[in-house]
Design an enzyme around this catalytic site. Structure first.
Site, mmCIF file in Angstrom:
data_model
loop_
_atom_site.group_PDB
_atom_site.id
_atom_site.type_symbol
_atom_site.label_atom_id
_atom_site.label_comp_id
_atom_site.label_asym_id
_atom_site.label_seq_id
_atom_site.Cartn_x
_atom_site.Cartn_y
_atom_site.Cartn_z
ATOM 1 N N GLU A 33 0.864 -1.182 0.000
ATOM 2 C CA GLU A 33 0.000 0.000 0.000
ATOM 3 C C GLU A 33 0.896 1.227 0.000
ATOM 4 O O GLU A 33 2.108 1.146 0.173
ATOM 5 C CB GLU A 33 -0.902 -0.016 1.240
ATOM 6 C CG GLU A 33 -2.043 0.984 1.137
ATOM 7 C CD GLU A 33 -2.886 1.014 2.404
ATOM 8 O OE1 GLU A 33 -4.072 1.356 2.306
ATOM 9 O OE2 GLU A 33 -2.350 0.718 3.489
ATOM 10 N N GLU A 79 2.312 4.923 -4.179
ATOM 11 C CA GLU A 79 2.089 5.857 -5.295
ATOM 12 C C GLU A 79 3.302 6.770 -5.577
ATOM 13 O O GLU A 79 3.344 7.289 -6.697
ATOM 14 C CB GLU A 79 0.867 6.744 -4.992
ATOM 15 C CG GLU A 79 -0.458 6.038 -5.109
ATOM 16 C CD GLU A 79 -0.719 5.067 -3.957
ATOM 17 O OE1 GLU A 79 -1.367 4.041 -4.199
ATOM 18 O OE2 GLU A 79 -0.237 5.318 -2.853
ATOM 19 N N ASP A 104 -63.195 -17.551 -67.390
ATOM 20 C CA ASP A 104 -62.519 -18.836 -67.487
ATOM 21 C C ASP A 104 -61.069 -18.602 -67.889
ATOM 22 O O ASP A 104 -60.678 -17.487 -68.254
ATOM 23 C CB ASP A 104 -63.262 -19.668 -68.543
ATOM 24 C CG ASP A 104 -62.958 -21.157 -68.441
ATOM 25 O OD1 ASP A 104 -62.131 -21.542 -67.597
ATOM 26 O OD2 ASP A 104 -63.552 -21.919 -69.227
ATOM 27 N N GLU A 158 -55.942 -18.492 -65.055
ATOM 28 C CA GLU A 158 -54.866 -18.866 -64.127
ATOM 29 C C GLU A 158 -53.594 -17.998 -64.281
ATOM 30 O O GLU A 158 -52.865 -17.918 -63.275
ATOM 31 C CB GLU A 158 -54.510 -20.348 -64.300
ATOM 32 C CG GLU A 158 -55.604 -21.303 -63.857
ATOM 33 C CD GLU A 158 -56.804 -21.330 -64.790
ATOM 34 O OE1 GLU A 158 -57.914 -21.525 -64.295
ATOM 35 O OE2 GLU A 158 -56.613 -21.129 -66.015
#
Length: 1705
Positions: A433, A436, A1283, A1286
């Site tokens: 610790e 730094e 007729d 289609e």
């Protein structure tokens, strides 16, 4: 642009005057105060003064500063730019002072891997461009030429204490830079500045913290391409991000030393970075266990108490820490013998229990001449110096000095101190610790000197403090090596720098017990994995402040999955170890549960650390690293992954038990249950109660596990296992690294075991890639769990040591799809093994993978990725799909109005990759399921109900093929889902074997045959024959469910398709184009289903009354005299007859809109017959001859551009049909092919989809009706018969063939009659171009089956506008909704007995399809009718809605007067019964038009609860009340008929009650069995020669009472011919109700009948009276009451009243 401004005065507030006149910068204030108002001009910086000069590894360039003011003084005028192409993915450049040396981070500290790839120029992934003035560089990715970094956005600045370089970035996806509390993982680029300078500070806000990490990663886009940038500089600095996007580095010393790393994925970039700075250390196995710590246990007893209660609570727990309270007055290398007496014994107890002990140390050494560590260090002069001697700061023990680790003697001193202290206290690791390097507040005697180093001219955004870039961990590691020799040490460091991960772990500092700190821990952990320090974690439950139970509980759940899992808190705060909350606490139980899971998964976690150590991979991994292709993952920071496979979703907010979680695009299994969750690629709300965290295993991965214990030492003695999470292909992979867990050189000496696990093709393979370690505990793999096994496996066998044995201890749970294998024997760790199983597919679960070729070979089957199995069962496919999903559902959104989800293709992109599935709730009983490509998504404007019953909520499975499961009847989670441009396929389970519908195809039963039958659907001129697709297309079916509920499903798709029904029961749709657009109708009765269906597609057109009369037709009338004679004969025979049809005989050379000379008096005949109440229907064909010189229909058609053409041309697609060439004499003795070639004209086909065609067609119909040029040729028809629509073509495609092979012969040819000939067989070329009403172009391929539909629609409207009356259209080709405009005859059938029964099936099917007005050609079209058959057919045909006798040219006459007087009598009798019932019939037609109900009705529509009726198709009902039981076979004079439960009345005999039974009925040749159902009232009318006269006769009512003496009915009446009488309310409607010996006639609506237009009831028959004798009948009529005596009552319980005049009005 604002976003590109580079701040000229960073950290300063300046005026315009200072900016403009002092700094010479640009000034422009902005409303956003974050935007720099004072910013650099673009012409500042440096220029290339000399060079660039190539070197062996790159190039150099001398730079000279351009004239500009000095911002911070001491500018460096001459700099050197050096570029090194170090590897193909790493570029290094630095900028230094050309004339002087400057500080650089020493090589011995960083130990950088400076490898150089000399082959860069040929294989590099980047290239660099240099701009000379101002100097800038651009670094580009070669593969796509994307600029990754561009320094031209801002000027290079290089002064003694201010160095700056800016980079423009390609995206805002920036990650990294530290150490800070960023609060999120992806950076906010909205003008954020982050300082970097190691400092002891509480983690919060935008301040610099303990570590210094200048590395960032940038994700470029969804391809995953990424790059990273690292600045090697240890001076104080700051980094600014701005929305350009851009990044600016500003530092106060050193040099600009950049490394750029390229990768194809974010993970690759991290690996490249760690190749340079060093990969992480491999932690000791024990360090992955749970760890406890706190500052100030209050002495050895307090410490022992915590350890004891944690053990007693059976919490997995490996490591105990001691903070500075164990030290004598907080001095390193000392023990407080009073508070911590017997500390050494305590440590020995830990070791005996298999636990470890870690001590804290601080770099500051107490300045005390009586302190050995100080005196020995002073003798060696190893302390940091300042001008007046050793630098002194305030540490924990007081005034302290600090080791200078750049001094070689310091390393030896440091090693010696630790070695000597370890002799006293057997610690296992060290926790550093204050490194730094941190000092406490300085006294007045130890302030820093006021100089340019402590107070530089530019100060980054941070407080003034000591700066010491320490690499204490490096030297501590060397000290640990002396103590632990060949064992791994453990160092936990607070301060870190690039490369620290090689030696040390990291905790995130002195956090607080707050929910913010809990949340912030995740992005910080992810960042440190990015920095190459994966062994990282936060202080669980917080260091400062008293933690609440809830916060600590949630933190323990999350902390159990920190790579470094340590609970640590500060002095003076409550105990927060789990056992401190009580042995029965939720926190303790939850903590124990998740720590046990952690320990179970430690083999997986340890393997991740091995990969981090050897490859540089991350351990705790952000979702974006695995799912970068999904932008939603780019900023997820409240979830994370362990490696690629474990998704961790914690609760991070107070007081909640539900979190919004993102589920990435994969299969995910709940860790606790093993069940695959339904979501993927979406945000969901996860329910996580107080004791739960979200844990999900990713499909496709294998997780090595071990039975947990309370320490890793004891856990490592337990048996091993595997969790296999299968992906959609039933595959998975994984690894296991295993060694002794402590040896330092295990990896380098290869004394380890490395397994490579894989599952493919139903085989788990454990291969060893390294096996140089023998575990002393002889571990075994004993348990294996397999998740996602979508079907039940069998025949498990294990192979190990060349021995194969079967496995018996296997449990499969179908509900969870989980396989559990336990108690495996002999699978020794360090030996290879495999486990295999079979996935037996029952015949019922096989779905055809090769439907286009039943003779496909095994090789071709397997090449398609399908399964193969020979079968002797007819119909069962030998080549069938595996149940592996092809698409996955993601982003599932459950909305009030429906559901949406995205479907993504899982396999290689052979199909459309991305689809959108929408479920739309239209009504409470109708929903839509639509699947379309993402690129075709349209906005739907639909009004939805707000109240949706729960039964409508479908469940979408993310792990199936975009599977959709509807709780009522539909489950598409079946294999084979495909969505390609020209092939779409989807299968669904069905609720029962009772499926009805699909057409138009001749069926031998009304219920579909489920025994592996295929039916094609594609409009085709094909006479009815078994399994041949005929004239219409109806992809609609109705299903009866097992409980009698019904539902219907429509696939709205007009492309060629087929359906396969199989006994699973299941259904497969295959279509060659379009989209999947399903509508589902929920009934629940069959009749309601039809009503709901027609509500969507449109109700059937209302027929005129006369159209319900009998009709005669024939192809082959020689002239109009023949028709006239026929009419006379029918009148003479008194046979009811309303309509005369005229086929194409009336046309001149069979050209539409012309009149043959043989029919020159047809106009007069029509006029004369209509005076007697007759009606005429004329035939029209769509094709228009083009071989004419003065043929107006063609000329006007060309003028209006109505004909179908070839794409991209103005050329008509010519065909041939009936039209004959001019000036030829047709020799009919020639064969048809020769006649076609010699005599047939070229014809054009109108495009009835086009708006202009409707106008043209109406004009031609109008002139047929009222010829303006030759009025004598006006034919006042009442209806039209269309007729050949289609459309039929006598040549295939066109007279010149077709031009597009792919469209006419698609790769998948549906099961059609033309399967071997192509889609253009007997019709147009599929590439023919048509135009939709909105003007968009469409291929005939997509709209072919809509041709008849489109013609019917425009013909109906034209006919009504021309005649001014309702009229009727009879069409041959139909599609869903055709019934709105026309009726349909069942086509060119044959004079054969089987056609009678098939006509019933056909009519019932068209009732389902919403076309009520249907019937077959009575007595058959083709062939010569036989007497008995025709007599029976006349009886049956008398009850067709469309009752027409019609036959072909060249066959014998078959009209009723063509036989003999007896036949006339049979016909008259049957037709008079029909005409008598016409009011009932007409009312049925009205209900069909108004409500969508059926007219011809299968028995189960009325008697769904009687499942005997579900198969009956040789009887039918007219509406709800009349049962028809015809004779359908030759020489038959009695029949077996079924009578459902109820009363049934024969018109000529008494009623009989049925309980649901079969009965034998007499059926003489003059009789058809017709029964009236009790409970119904039928309106009827006396018959006449035609409806014109019958409508003037008296009405009658037949009241057929039921068991309770009740009956009801209804009658609709209007003028029978006007348009829209119902819509305009010009009608009469009455209800009839009989109950309790009272018959009531209630008028519901009347705007038609009146005294001047009356309808008279003259007869009432009441059947089923309970008494044989009725003594009195009382009438209440017109407000008057009177007694009626004109009635009779007979022994058959019938009461008849005659001659009573009742006006219904």
């Amino acid at each position: 642009p604002q976003s590109e401004r580079i701040d000229c005065t960073p950290g300063q507030v300046v005026t315009e005057e200072i900016c403009r006149w002092q700094h010479k910068c640009c000034w422009k204030p902005d409303a956003d105060t974050n935007v720099p108002r004072c910013f650099f001009p673009r012409n500042w910086g440096y220029e290339v003064h000399s060079g660039p000069t190539n070197t062996s590894t790159g190039f150099t360039a001398q730079l000279k500063k351009l004239p500009s003011p000095s911002l911070f003084g001491n500018d460096v005028t001459d700099t050197l730019f050096t570029a090194d192409y170090q590897t193909s993915n790493r570029f290094h450049f630095k900028i230094t002072d050309f004339n002087a040396l400057r500080y650089e981070v020493p090589d011995e500290i960083m130990d950088l891997a400076q490898d150089t790839d000399t082959a860069y120029k040929s294989n590099g992934s980047y290239h660099v461009e240099v701009t000379h003035k101002p100097f800038s560089i651009r670094i580009m990715r070669k593969s796509n030429n994307r600029v990754l970094l561009d320094t031209s956005i801002g000027p290079l600045q290089f002064a003694q204490q201010f160095l700056q370089l800016s980079f423009r970035l390609p995206s805002t996806n920036v990650y990294g830079l530290g150490e800070h509390v960023h609060g999120q993982y992806r950076h906010n680029t909205d003008w954020k500045t982050w300082p970097i300078f190691t400092r002891d500070a509480i983690p919060t806000g935008m301040i610099n913290l303990y570590g210094a990490h200048t590395f960032f990663l940038c994700l470029e886009d969804t391809s995953g391409s990424s790059f990273g940038v690292f600045l090697m500089n240890s001076n104080a600095m700051e980094v600014a991000l701005q929305p350009a996007p851009a990044i600016t580095y500003r530092t106060i010393g050193g040099i600009l030393d950049f490394y750029v790393f390229l990768g194809n994925t974010p993970e690759e970039v991290v690996q490249e970075y760690l190749k340079l700075v060093g990969r992480p250390f491999l932690p000791a196995y024990w360090s992955l266990g749970f760890q406890l710590s706190r500052r100030d246990y209050g002495g050895i007893n307090g410490l022992r108490e915590v350890v004891t209660r944690t053990r007693e609570a059976e919490i997995p727990y490996d490591v105990q820490y001691s903070d500075i309270d164990y030290m004598d007055r907080k001095k390193d290398f000392t023990i407080d013998e009073q508070a911590y007496s017997e500390l050494s014994d305590f440590v020995q107890d830990l070791h005996n229990y298999g636990q470890k002990y870690i001590i804290i140390t601080n770099p500051g050494i107490f300045k005390d001449t009586n302190y050995t560590a100080f005196t020995s260090g002073s003798m060696e002069r190893i302390w940091i110096l300042e001008s007046s001697g050793f630098a002194v700061g305030e540490g924990y023990p007081g005034e302290s000095v600090f080791p200078d680790f750049s001094n070689p003697k310091c390393t030896d001193w440091w090693k010696e101190q630790f070695a000597e202290f370890h002799e006293r206290l057997k610690f296992d690791g060290v926790w550093i610790e204050m490194d730094e390097l941190s000092i406490l507040l300085q006294g007045s005697d130890h302030k820093c000197e006021s100089n340019y180093l402590n107070f530089p001219p530019f100060m980054p955004i941070l407080d003034i403090h000591n700066s010491h870039h320490t690499h204490l961990a490096t030297f501590l590691c060397r000290a640990m090596e002396k103590i632990f020799h060949d064992k791994r040490n453990f160092i936990l460091s607070r301060s870190t720098f690039a490369g620290s991960g090689k030696f040390a772990a990291h905790w995130l500092g002195d956090n607080e017990a707050t929910w913010d700190d809990l949340r912030w821990s995740i992005p910080s952990i992810l960042e440190f994995n990015l920095f190459g320090i994966p062994m990282v974690g936060a202080n669980i439950c917080g260091y400062a402040k008293n933690v609440t139970e809830e916060l600590c509980r949630r933190w323990m759940q999350l902390g159990a999955f920190y790579p470094l899992s340590r609970n640590h808190n500060g002095p003076g705060y409550r105990d927060q170890d789990p056992a401190a909350f009580g042995f029965d606490s939720l926190l303790l139980n939850s903590s124990r549960h998740y720590l046990n899971i952690r320990y179970t998964l430690l083999p997986y976690l340890y393997t991740l650390f091995y990969r981090a150590h050897t490859l540089g991979e991350t351990v705790a991994r952000p979702l974006v690293h695995e799912f970068y292709q999904d932008p939603a993952t780019w900023e997820v920071h409240e979830q994370f992954l362990w490696g690629p496979g474990l998704l961790i979703t914690p609760v991070l907010y107070e007081g909640v038990d539900q979190v919004t979680a993102y589920i990435p695009d994969a299969i995910w299994y709940d860790y606790e249950t093993g069940i695959a969750i339904e979501w993927r690629k979406q945000f969901v709300d996860l329910l996580l109660p107080g004791d739960r965290i979200g844990l999900h295993l990713r499909g496709g991965y294998i997780f090595p596990i071990q039975q947990p214990n309370t320490t890793t030492e004891t856990s490592r003695k337990n048996s091993l296992g595997l969790i296999v999470a299968l992906d959609y292909k039933r595959e998975a992979k994984g690894e296991l690294y295993w060694d002794d867990g402590v040896s330092k050189a295990a990896e380098t000496n290869k004394t380890y075991i490395l397994y490579d696990f894989s599952v493919t093709a139903n085989r788990l393979q454990a291969k060893i890639t390294n096996d140089s370690y023998m575990d002393p505990d002889h571990l075994l793999f004993t348990d294996i769990t397999i998740l996602g096994m979508d079907k039940e496996p069998s025949n498990f066998i294990v192979t190990s040591n060349n021995a194969t044995t079967s496995i018996s201890s296997v449990v499969y749970r179908a509900s969870t799809k989980v396989v559990t294998i336990t108690d495996l024997k002999g699978l020794v760790l360090g030996q290879e093994f495999s486990i295999e199983w079979n996935l037996v597919v029952s015949d019922l679960e096989k779905f055809n993978c090769y439907p286009e070729d039943p003779t496909a070979t095994e090789e071709s089957c397997r090449q398609r990725g399908c399964l193969w199995e020979l079968t002797a069962t007819p119909g069962v496919p030998t080549c069938y799909y595996d149940t592996i999903a092809s698409y996955a559902a993601s982003n599932i959104q459950y909305l009030p109005m429906g559901i949406t989800t995205d479907l993504a293709l899982l396999a290689a992109p052979t199909s459309i990759s991305n689809l959108k599935l929408s479920v739309i709730y239209h009504t409470e009983t109708m929903l839509q399921v639509k699947v379309i490509p993402m690129v075709q998504i349209l906005v739907l404007n639909i009004e939805y109900p707000q109240d949706i019953p729960c039964l409508l909520w479908p469940v979408i499975s993310s792990s199936a093929c975009g599977g959709l499961s509807l709780c009522f009847s539909w489950d598409s989670q079946l294999p084979g889902f495909t969505f390609d441009d020209m092939f779409l396929s989807i299968s669904t389970r069905l609720p029962s074997q009772y499926i009805y519908g699909f057409g138009e195809t001749e069926h031998t039963t009304f219920r579909r045959n489920m025994s592996w039958n295929m039916w094609g659907m594609f409009a085709r001129d094909e006479p009815p024959a078994y399994k041949k697709n005929s004239y219409g297309v109806h992809p609609y079916y109705m299903a009866l469910e097992e409980d009698g509920s019904a539902h219907g499903v429509l696939l709205l798709n007009s492309n060629a398709m087929d359906v396969t029904l199989q006994p699973t029961p299941a259904l497969t749709y295959r279509t060659v184009g379009g989209i999947l657009d399903f509508y589902m109708f929920l009934g629940p009765t069959p009749e309601l289903v039809t009503q709901q269906y027609t509500e969507l597609i449109g109700r059937p057109a209302m027929t005129p009354y006369w159209a319900l009369g009998f009709q005669l037709s024939r192809y082959g009338y020689q002239n109009d005299n023949e028709i006239s004679s026929l009419y006379d004969e029918m009148v003479a025979a008194r046979i009811p007859y309303d309509v005369q049809h005229v086929d194409i005989d009336y046309m001149n050379r069979k050209l539409d809109f012309t009149l043959s000379s043989s029919f020159q008096n047809l106009s007069l005949l029509i006029e004369e017959m209509k005076k007697n109440g007759m009606r005429f229907i004329l035939s029209l064909d769509p094709a228009i001859s083009g071989n004419e010189t003065h043929y107006l229909p063609f000329a006007r058609g060309q003028e209006n551009n109505v004909f179908i053409k070839w794409p991209d041309t103005n050329d008509i697609v010519w065909g041939k049909v009936w039209s004959e060439l001019p000036n030829v004499n047709v020799d009919e003795s020639l064969d048809q092919e020769t006649q076609l070639k010699l005599y047939r004209a070229h014809v054009a086909f109108p495009d009835f989809l086009r708006n202009s065609t409707a106008v043209w067609w109406k004009k031609e119909i109008e002139e047929l009706h009222s010829n303006p040029r030759e009025p004598e040729k006006s034919l006042k028809f009442d209806g039209l018969w269309i007729d050949m629509n289609e459309p039929s073509n006598f040549v295939d495609g066109s007279v010149e063939g077709c031009r597009n092979e792919i469209l006419n012969n698609p790769a998948y040819m549906p099961y059609l009659e033309s399967r071997g000939k192509g889609l253009s067989s007997k019709t147009l070329c599929m590439e023919s171009e048509q135009i939709l009403p909105d003007g968009s172009l469409v291929q005939h391929y997509d709209v072919h089956s809509l041709y008849g539909w489109s013609q019917t629609r425009v013909t109906y409207k034209a006919m009504q506008e021309v005649t001014g009356q309702r009229g009727i259209i009879i069409t041959r080709s139909t599609f869903p909704s055709s019934g709105r405009w026309g009726g349909h005859w069942l086509g060119d059938n044959t004079a054969a007995w089987d056609q009678l029964g098939k006509s019933i099936i056909g009519m019932m099917e068209f009732s389902l399809f919403g076309i009520s007005y249907t019937g077959a050609d009575i007595c058959g079209f083709f062939g010569n009718a036989e007497y008995e058959m025709c007599a029976r057919w006349m009886q049956l045909g008398a009850f067709y809605p469309f009752s027409r006798n019609h036959n072909n040219i060249g066959t014998r006459r078959q009209d009723p007067v063509a036989w003999n007087s007896t036949f006339e009598m049979y016909s008259r009798k049957a037709l008079q019964t029909r005409y008598t019932l016409l009011p009932y019939f007409y009312t049925l037609m009205h209900k069909a038009h108004a409500e969508g109900s059926t007219v011809v009705r299968p028995l189960f529509h009325e008697f769904t609860d009687d499942n005997t009726t579900w198969d009956i198709d040789r009887q039918f009902m007219l509406g709800p009340a009349i049962l028809i039981s015809p004779v359908l076979e030759s020489n038959t004079f009695e029949i077996s008929a079924y009578f459902p439960r109820g009363w049934w009345y024969d018109c000529s005999t008494s009623g009989q009650k049925s309980t649901g039974m079969w009965k034998t009925l007499k059926a003489p040749l003059d009789h058809i069995n017709l029964h009236i159902r009790g409970g119904h009232i039928l309106p009827w009318q006396q018959p006449a020669i035609n409806t014109y006269f019958s409508r003037q006769n008296f009405m009658g009512l037949t009241v057929a009472l039921d068991d309770n003496g009740k009956a009801e009915g209804q009658m609709f009446w209007d003028d029978g011919q006007s348009i829209d009488t119902y819509e305009n309310e010009n009608y009469f409607l009455a209800n009839f109700i009989a109950a309790q010996n009272i018959l009531q006639i209630q008028v519901i609506h009347n705007k038609y009948l009146s005294h001047s237009n009356p309808l008279k009831v003259g007869y009432i028959r009441i059947w089923g009276m309970n008494s044989s004798y009725v003594t009195q009948v009382c009438f209440t009529y017109d407000n008057q009451q009177f007694m009626e005596t004109n009635f009779k009552s007979d022994p058959y319980n019938q009461v008849c009243l005659k001659g009573k005049l009742i006006l219904l009005s």
